[in-house]
Motif scaffolding. Structure first.
Motif, PDB file in Angstrom:
ATOM      1  N   PHE A  67       0.827  -1.204   0.000  1.00 45.61           N
ATOM      2  CA  PHE A  67       0.000   0.000   0.000  1.00 45.61           C
ATOM      3  C   PHE A  67       0.867   1.262   0.000  1.00 45.61           C
ATOM      4  N   SER A  77       2.355   1.828  -3.312  1.00 46.96           N
ATOM      5  CA  SER A  77       1.372   2.360  -4.262  1.00 46.96           C
ATOM      6  C   SER A  77       1.139   3.839  -4.011  1.00 46.96           C
ATOM      7  N   LEU A  78       1.153   4.228  -2.734  1.00 48.93           N
ATOM      8  CA  LEU A  78       1.055   5.656  -2.406  1.00 48.93           C
ATOM      9  C   LEU A  78       2.202   6.415  -3.055  1.00 48.93           C
ATOM     10  N   GLN A 124       3.838   5.742  -5.597  1.00 48.48           N
ATOM     11  CA  GLN A 124       3.703   5.868  -7.041  1.00 48.48           C
ATOM     12  C   GLN A 124       2.634   6.865  -7.424  1.00 48.48           C
ATOM     13  N   SER A 125       1.629   7.034  -6.559  1.00 49.81           N
ATOM     14  CA  SER A 125       0.499   7.833  -7.017  1.00 49.81           C
ATOM     15  C   SER A 125       0.448   9.234  -6.411  1.00 49.81           C
ATOM     16  N   ILE A 126       1.343   9.547  -5.487  1.00 49.34           N
ATOM     17  CA  ILE A 126       1.361  10.921  -4.985  1.00 49.34           C
ATOM     18  C   ILE A 126       2.390  11.718  -5.780  1.00 49.34           C
ATOM     19  N   PRO A 127       1.959  12.773  -6.440  1.00 46.52           N
ATOM     20  CA  PRO A 127       2.934  13.567  -7.191  1.00 46.52           C
ATOM     21  C   PRO A 127       4.005  14.137  -6.254  1.00 46.52           C
ATOM     22  N   THR A 128       5.222  14.242  -6.779  1.00 46.96           N
ATOM     23  CA  THR A 128       6.341  14.720  -5.967  1.00 46.96           C
ATOM     24  C   THR A 128       6.041  16.056  -5.304  1.00 46.96           C
ATOM     25  N   ILE A 131       8.656   2.446  -7.030  1.00 49.87           N
ATOM     26  CA  ILE A 131       8.771   1.642  -8.259  1.00 49.87           C
ATOM     27  C   ILE A 131       9.761   0.498  -8.050  1.00 49.87           C
ATOM     28  N   ARG A 174       8.268  -2.252  -5.734  1.00 46.95           N
ATOM     29  CA  ARG A 174       7.268  -3.105  -6.378  1.00 46.95           C
ATOM     30  C   ARG A 174       7.921  -4.113  -7.301  1.00 46.95           C
TER      31      ARG A 174
END
Lengths: 518, 291, 341, 336
Positions: free
Chosen positions: C157, C160-161, C163-167, C218, C221
């Motif tokens: 989880f 995945s966060l 990967q999906s939170i923009p810098t 990345i 994963r």
């Protein structure tokens, strides 16, 4: 897992140690109340600059880049200081006279002043600086404003004579914030390469350059030889890319002042902890209409959009109500400002809807400025006009594209801001409403004559009357719909800074001090 | 080697009703996130039609920054008084459209380039491989910024820019897979059987490379949505007023301390979607790796 | 060979020739030679694209109220009136001597500016990769020990966060937590290492964390998937298990060692986007690196500056990929003498 | 049984080399042979001996470094792409790995039809009928197998599909590249039986490549033996197997397991000792000399030419195995 938790524990304790160290180095701000404290010399101040001022590419006064006026004021000092109400005050020059025909301006310079490299600050230096700025090959952006200068002369060490091609009542106020007001040492300028001079110029101002990383950081030190020495020992400008981190820097105590925040939502947070100080506005937001061709050449369409515009609503939603509603193209506090213009068309949705129906529907394109705030204003306008039945699309062309579109006449409405300290200045009435000007959507010979005569009229009363007519004419013809003032704000730490809330156009850092440390 | 194929000799066996239950139980890792993902996509594409949400562009400057569960605004409103729920759904549509379209572009061109490069070999391969190297080594941000400011911000240009930068990864994948397939005898057999190169590439190589590219694209979709957000942050993303998750996040970060909802709502949608895409992608990849 | 040694008149093997013929040296040489066309194409594209853009440096510098004559005058001063290929050629010939030209905006030497800023970006990139890789190894190994377990699910989880939170959002949250709320670390600014190592470390912690979080996600994963794949399929794992080796030992000593290769490849592939990310992180934290300089240069269409920075970024990427290849060869003796094309 | 006057394929001085980083791999060096009408030539050698490379070089995939390949009066090495396309119609190949030689995404019918489509043979319907007929011929029921895909087939079934594909264009020469070596013994037998049946029914010439002399014996009229890219011995299957004259062939013959269990252990001891030298640096002279029990100085100095040892039987050896000698004892004696 045990091993890992031990590692994690180690990391945390290291972080804590680092934090303690940082606390020791930062703990300098004395806690004083916000009541005016006596100013003491010494100490250092960090100013975080964002937005336009953040792009400090070079410090050369004539360089074609953002003026960064308060930084250059700090390095070069000013010939004349412009007060909060645009009054001209002496500084490195003690005074000036204008000949009755308005063609000759004579400055008197302060004597005994030297540049920080020890060379004398005199009339020859001023003449050299003016000649350099006026040489077209040097590409100074001040050129268009000062194209009226015919020649300069330095009859003696403390006298500069500027001869104009035609009378220019706006000349003296327009000096402020340009290369005409910042005099570098001609000796240093001749000795250094353009790059070096841009990074470490020599002036006669209250501060001298210690180090400069373009677009990153400018560190200044007090110039003890300045006639009115500054309080601060060091003054640092740190450029930052985003308003959020700029605010964070003052919140975390790294900086004491933040300049140039345009993200208004942040002011709500800032107000709770800091002083939000408005700097005097020099321009106003407006919806400019293409009155020459396209749907907006219909005066009813222009009126419809003006009725459909709820300027106060936008001001409240986007600018937290900080701006002043404007009826004309001069900002509040400047000469020739009028709070209201008779017959100004305010928000009236019913009238707007009726007009749109009357002209059989309206479909227009808004050219927005590329800034975040500009886009928000355009978005809000689009939504308001949609309510009145107008079909709206938004485009955000680059500056060059925008000027090309205006030249080709392929535009309807442009959301922008206009204004300079004097309405005859570079972004004044002529630029936005004169026939054939780069930003203009108007072709009106009567208006042209009015604007031209106002720009050259020497009698202040007559001039004021002429500008009143200009404002009226623009309003009556609905050449543009004015919205509100365009302002910048500084966020100032309440405890760390004294006298940073001066009502000035550009912060005068020589007058600012920090409380004495215990 | 011979035992396994015998088991599948009777393909009708799996069609029995109880077998579906078995399939569901065995493939929980695939269908649960898959169904959820389908729901998210359906919500974004059909939701606005079914739910009768307000116009995502309609502003109500009297009611800006409303909290959650406000009357008629279940997810509150943004700084211009626009319905956050409506913007979330329409924005999701924009973001997913961009992600899919950019991926399709990257997959198609990258796939074609990679297959040609891997299949032809020799000079063609060297030239293409070096070309891909340029694209990989080139700071993509520069080109994105320059292209975006040249073309002007628009949804299509965001798709083109991101799609263009997805090409190298797909091309490398396709090239490697093609080189592996080229060594397999069925490709040699087809060549010696008189098959034209174009037919070999389109009918033998491409169908066998595709699963790998598709698996990658499912995982890549999440990355594209995040890139879209970063472009908005740099001012070259989807232009306002069109909502997208990226523009909502980029706008919401301004209100992080005053109205965190504006950041949290689109971020949560993004995180959930990326998580689902990743989970589905992982499940697909596992199956693909096993076969 | 044997006869050559017997024959005393034969020239003795030259040390230089032996050095040049050494496979590692050859690989390095070939890669560096290959970088030349990449640099040529990359700078040409940059030059051409910036030239295609409407408007010019002159109009960007002079701003809204500039007249056509003023723009013309400044263009002549900056040599922007010359045809673009002529300017490119001038720039290119100078670039071969290490002179990347002068900034159109402030006339500073591009080489000097880039060299002055480079160390900031390099340390940012290097530290971020190191943190991301080491973090990924730890988290992925723990995850892969028991796939589907509670720890694995939590880590999955979190990644995945990542990967999906923009810098830009993540760094903002970090600043709010660590600088504004806890006052542990500076929100902005950079302290050179030579001024104060501790200050330097403090100013780098948040930027490095922000940069490494997404790539860590990345890496994590990918590594986890690879570890689990291998653990369930590879024969040698079964063999090691059969020999009675414990779970951790097999995981770390056997599986991880093999999976590292995939990870290293991924590092090479991520270099491009990582370098791009420096621009965002440097802007947010006010670090004087080349990424931020690049954003400014693009804004002003400062072509020599943009090209100079592109050159440096391409070189960094090429060198990083070369390092990846050499690392490959060092770690895996099987491919050391294999020439891969 | 063979028609010596009418070779369908003639290979002359064929050389194939590959450049790798360590140098040049001499895969096939100066090999000449022919295949006559309705004849099967068995080509034997250890893995790495270059036999598969030779088969591919004959097919011009890739073209050999030098040498000539004459097929029905045309030198294939000099043919244009278009001419080669026409020639290949008559030469079809069946490959070693039954799984990798079939596209897993295609149905059996599509696979078999592919060459027909490529050469545009007949109408759509005729092609479909032909495919079913051929599938029938190779022992696959078109109705139950026609629409399956390779992953649903066993190795033997796959190889039948591959054979069907090779037969589709009714070629005059078939190249079997180790077609049974990846199969288990029982399936091997089934496929070999199928090949024998086809050989009798269709009267096609073929080149049968294998590393196992025993397999070759069953299907070949003549046998050629390769070692390290060179031809050691070529001759009628009967004669080569009964009286091998090359020491390498002799060793291979020795290695064939005999049905007679009594002699098995004794004979097993005589497989060739030592390792195959690297094809990057083959030994000077006779390539087999490093492992040959009868090697002498001459063997290192000179490559022995192919010399006639009887009717249609040629050997490349300076010191061939004596005729009529009991292979085992002679080899042992020569080594001593």
């Amino acid at each position: 897992m045990n091993k890992f938790s031990r590692i994690a524990l180690g990391a945390v304790s290291m972080l804590t140690a680092a934090a303690l160290l940082s606390a020791c180095t930062q703990g300098g701000g004395a806690s004083s109340s916000s009541s005016p404290a006596a100013q003491v010399a010494g100490g250092s101040l960090t100013v975080v600059v964002t937005g336009g001022n953040g792009t400090m590419t070079t410090l050369d006064p004539i360089a074609p880049a953002n003026p960064n006026s308060d930084m250059k004021n700090a390095i070069f000092g000013e010939l004349f200081h412009l007060g909060a109400n645009a009054e001209i005050q002496p500084s490195l020059a003690t005074g000036y006279t204008v000949s009755p025909d308005g063609l000759t301006v004579t400055y008197k310079l302060r004597t005994g002043v030297t540049f920080s490299d020890g060379t004398p600050f005199n009339a020859a230096a001023v003449k050299a600086a003016y000649d350099r700025a006026l040489n077209p090959a040097n590409g100074c952006p001040c050129l268009s404003t000062f194209a009226t200068i015919a020649s300069t002369a330095a009859p003696d060490d403390s006298t500069v004579v500027v001869t104009l091609k035609k009378p220019s009542p706006a000349f003296m106020v327009s000096i402020s914030g340009t290369a005409m007001n910042w005099i570098p040492s001609p000796t240093a300028e001749a000795a250094m390469s353009p790059a070096d001079f841009g990074a470490k110029p020599v002036g006669a101002g209250p501060f001298t350059v210690t180090s400069f990383d373009s677009n990153q950081k400018l560190v200044l030190a007090k110039n003890p030889k300045y006639y009115d020495p500054a309080y601060l020992d060091t003054l640092t400008f740190q450029s930052i890319g985003t308003d959020q981190s700029a605010l964070a820097s003052i919140q975390s105590g790294q900086a004491q002042v933040v300049e140039g925040i345009t993200t208004f939502p942040l002011f709500t947070q800032a107000k709770a902890q800091f002083d939000v100080v408005p700097t005097a506005s020099t321009s106003v937001w407006l919806n400019q209409f293409n009155t020459i061709s396209g749907p907006m050449s219909n005066p009813l369409a222009r009126q419809a959009l003006r009725y459909a515009t709820d300027a106060q609503g936008i001001n409240n939603a986007i600018f937290e109500g900080q701006n002043t509603i404007a009826n004309m193209g001069v900002a509040q506090g400047l000469p020739f400002y009028q709070a209201t213009v008779p017959g100004f068309l305010g928000y009236d949705l019913a009238k707007a809807t009726a007009l749109v129906t009357q002209i059989g529907g309206l479909s227009i394109e808004i050219m927005e400025t590329t800034s975040t705030v500009g886009q928000k204003v355009a978005e809000a306008l689009a939504a308001q006009w949609t309510k009145a039945g107008v079909k709206v699309t938004l485009v955000a062309p680059s500056l060059a594209d925008k000027q090309a579109k205006i030249k080709a006449g392929s535009w309807d409405v442009s959301t922008a801001f206009m204004g300079s300290i004097d309405p005859a200045g570079s972004l004044g009435y002529n630029s936005f409403f004169g026939s054939g000007q780069p930003n203009s959507g108007t072709k009106d010979a009567t208006l042209d004559t009015l604007i031209q005569s106002a720009a050259s009229e020497l009698d202040q009363t007559k001039r004021a009357d002429l500008y009143k007519q200009v404002a009226q004419k623009i309003n009556d013809n609905s050449d543009a719909g004015f919205l509100f003032s365009n302002q910048t704000f500084n966020i100032v730490s309440r405890t760390g800074v004294v006298n940073a809330s001066q009502p000035v156009r550009w912060m005068d850092w020589a007058k600012v001090s920090v409380p004495a440390s215990k | 080697m011979t035992a396994v194929p015998e088991l599948v000799l009777a393909p009708t066996a799996t069609r029995r009703p109880s077998a579906f239950g078995t399939w569901l139980r065995l493939n929980r890792d695939l269908w649960i996130p898959g169904v959820l993902l389908a729901l998210v996509i359906l919500a974004c594409f059909l939701g606005p039609l079914v739910l009768h949400v307000t116009d995502p562009l309609a502003q109500d400057l009297e009611s800006v920054n409303l909290p959650l569960f406000s009357p008629s605004y279940p997810l509150g409103t943004d700084d211009l008084g626009r319905d956050t729920l409506s913007r979330l759904l329409y924005g999701g549509r924009t973001s997913i459209e961009i992600a899919l379209a950019a991926n399709v572009l990257g997959l198609f061109f990258g796939g074609v380039i990679g297959i040609i490069s891997g299949y032809r070999g020799g000079l063609t391969d060297t030239l293409i491989a070096r070309g891909i190297d340029v694209l990989v080594a080139f700071p993509s941000l520069v080109l994105l910024l320059v292209v975006a400011s040249y073309l002007g911000p628009s949804e299509l240009n965001v798709i083109l820019a991101i799609g263009f930068f997805s090409i190298p990864a797909y091309a490398r994948l396709a090239r490697a897979a093609t080189m592996r397939l080229r060594g397999l005898t069925y490709v040699t057999a087809a060549q010696l059987g008189g098959q034209k190169d174009t037919v070999v590439m389109t009918r033998h190589i491409f169908p066998n490379v595709l699963p790998q590219l598709l698996t990658y694209s499912i995982l890549h979709i999440g990355i594209v949505i995040v890139i879209e957000a970063s472009l908005s942050f740099l001012g070259v993303g989807v232009p306002p007023p069109t909502p997208s998750w990226g523009t909502m996040i980029s706008n919401g970060q301004l209100y992080l301390t005053t109205n965190p909802l504006l950041l949290l709502v689109p971020s949560a949608a993004l995180v959930i979607t990326v998580l689902l895409f990743n989970t589905v992608g992982d499940a697909v990849r596992e199956r693909w790796a096993k076969s | 060979m044997a006869t050559a040694y017997l024959n005393t008149t034969a020239p003795r093997p030259n040390v230089f020739v032996a050095f040049v013929r050494h496979p590692v040296v050859r690989v390095i040489g070939i890669r560096l030679l290959q970088a030349i066309p990449i640099l040529l194409i990359a700078t040409f594209i940059t030059f051409a694209l910036l030239n295609l853009l409407p408007g010019s440096t002159a109009s960007a510098l002079l701003g809204d109220g500039a007249s056509a004559e003023q723009i013309k005058a400044l263009e002549i001063k900056l040599h922007l009136d010359q045809p673009f290929w002529e300017r490119y050629w001038t720039w290119l010939t100078a670039a071969f001597t290490g002179n990347l030209g002068e900034s159109l905006v402030n006339q500073q030497s591009v080489t000097a500016v880039v060299l002055d800023r480079l160390h900031v970006s390099l340390s940012l990139i290097f530290l971020s990769i190191t943190l991301a890789v080491s973090g990924a190894i730890v988290f992925a190994t723990v995850s892969a020990k028991k796939p589907g377990g509670v720890i694995d699910r939590i880590f999955t989880f979190i990644s995945s966060l990542g990967q999906s939170i923009p810098t830009f959002v993540f760094s903002l949250v970090m600043v709010l937590v660590f600088s504004v709320t806890l006052s542990l670390l500076p929100a902005i600014g950079y302290v050179p290492f030579s001024d104060s190592p501790i200050g330097w470390a403090q100013s780098m912690i948040l930027p490095v964390l922000s940069m490494s979080f997404p790539i860590w996600a990345i890496f994590c994963r990918m590594l986890r998937a690879d570890l689990i794949d291998q653990a369930s399929s590879e024969d040698y794992v079964q063999t090691a298990r059969a020999k009675g080796a414990g779970g951790w030992a097999v995981l770390i000593r056997h599986i991880l060692r093999n999976s590292i290769f995939g990870l290293i490849t991924l590092v090479g592939l991520q270099m491009g986007s990582l370098i791009g990310n420096t621009a965002i992180v440097e802007s947010i934290f006010g670090l004087p690196g080349i990424g931020r300089e690049l954003l400014n240069a693009i804004h002003f269409k400062d072509i020599p500056m943009v090209c100079g920075i592109v050159v440096v970024m391409v070189i960094i990427t090429v060198l990083a990929n070369l390092a990846v290849d050499l690392l490959y060869a060092v770690l895996d003796p099987r491919i050391r003498h294999d020439s891969r094309s | 049984m063979t028609d010596t006057a009418d070779p369908i394929l003639e290979v002359k001085n064929l050389v194939q080399q590959f450049h790798v980083s360590g140098g040049t791999v001499h895969a096939v060096s100066d090999i000449s042979f022919d295949i006559r009408s309705h004849e099967t030539l068995g080509l034997v050698g250890e893995s790495g001996s270059g036999k598969s490379t030779l088969a591919r070089a004959v097919l011009q995939a890739p073209s050999p470094k030098s040498g000539e390949v004459w097929f029905r009066g045309h030198d294939m090495t000099k043919q244009s792409k278009k001419e080669l396309f026409e020639t290949r119609r008559h030469i079809q190949t069946v490959f070693q790995d039954p799984f990798s030689s079939l596209d897993p995404k295609w149905t059996v019918r599509a696979i078999v039809r592919e060459p027909l489509d490529a050469y545009g043979v007949g109408t759509r319907r005729q092609r479909a009928e032909k495919v079913d007929a051929i599938l029938d011929m190779v022992g696959l029921d078109p109705t139950s197998f026609g629409n399956r895909k390779p992953p649903q087939l066993s190795g033997g079934q796959c190889q039948r599909v591959a054979i069907a594909r090779a037969l589709a264009l009714e070629p005059s020469l078939l190249i079997f590249d180790e077609v049974v070596s990846a199969l288990d013994v029982l399936t091997q037998a089934h496929i070999l039986n199928l090949l024998e049946k086809l050989r009798e029914e269709l009267q096609i010439s073929s080149l049968f490549v294998a590393h196992d002399l025993a397999l070759v014996k069953q299907v070949s009229d003549r046998v050629a033996v390769m070692y390290l890219g060179r031809l050691c011995e070529i001759g009628p299957a009967q004669s080569v197997l009964a009286r091998p004259r090359h020491h390498y062939t002799a060793a291979l013959v020795e290695a064939i397991p005999l049905p007679d269990p009594k002699n098995r252990d004794e004979r097993r001891g005589n497989v060739v000792a030592g390792e195959v030298p690297s094809p990057l640096a083959p030994p000077s002279g006779c390539p087999f000399r490093t492992r040959c029990p009868a090697a002498q100085a001459l063997c290192a100095a000179e490559m022995p030419p192919l010399t006639s040892m009887g009717p249609d039987h040629f050997v490349a050896c300076h010191f061939p195995v004596a005729e009529n000698a009991l292979p085992a004892s002679v080899v042992t004696a020569a080594a001593a």
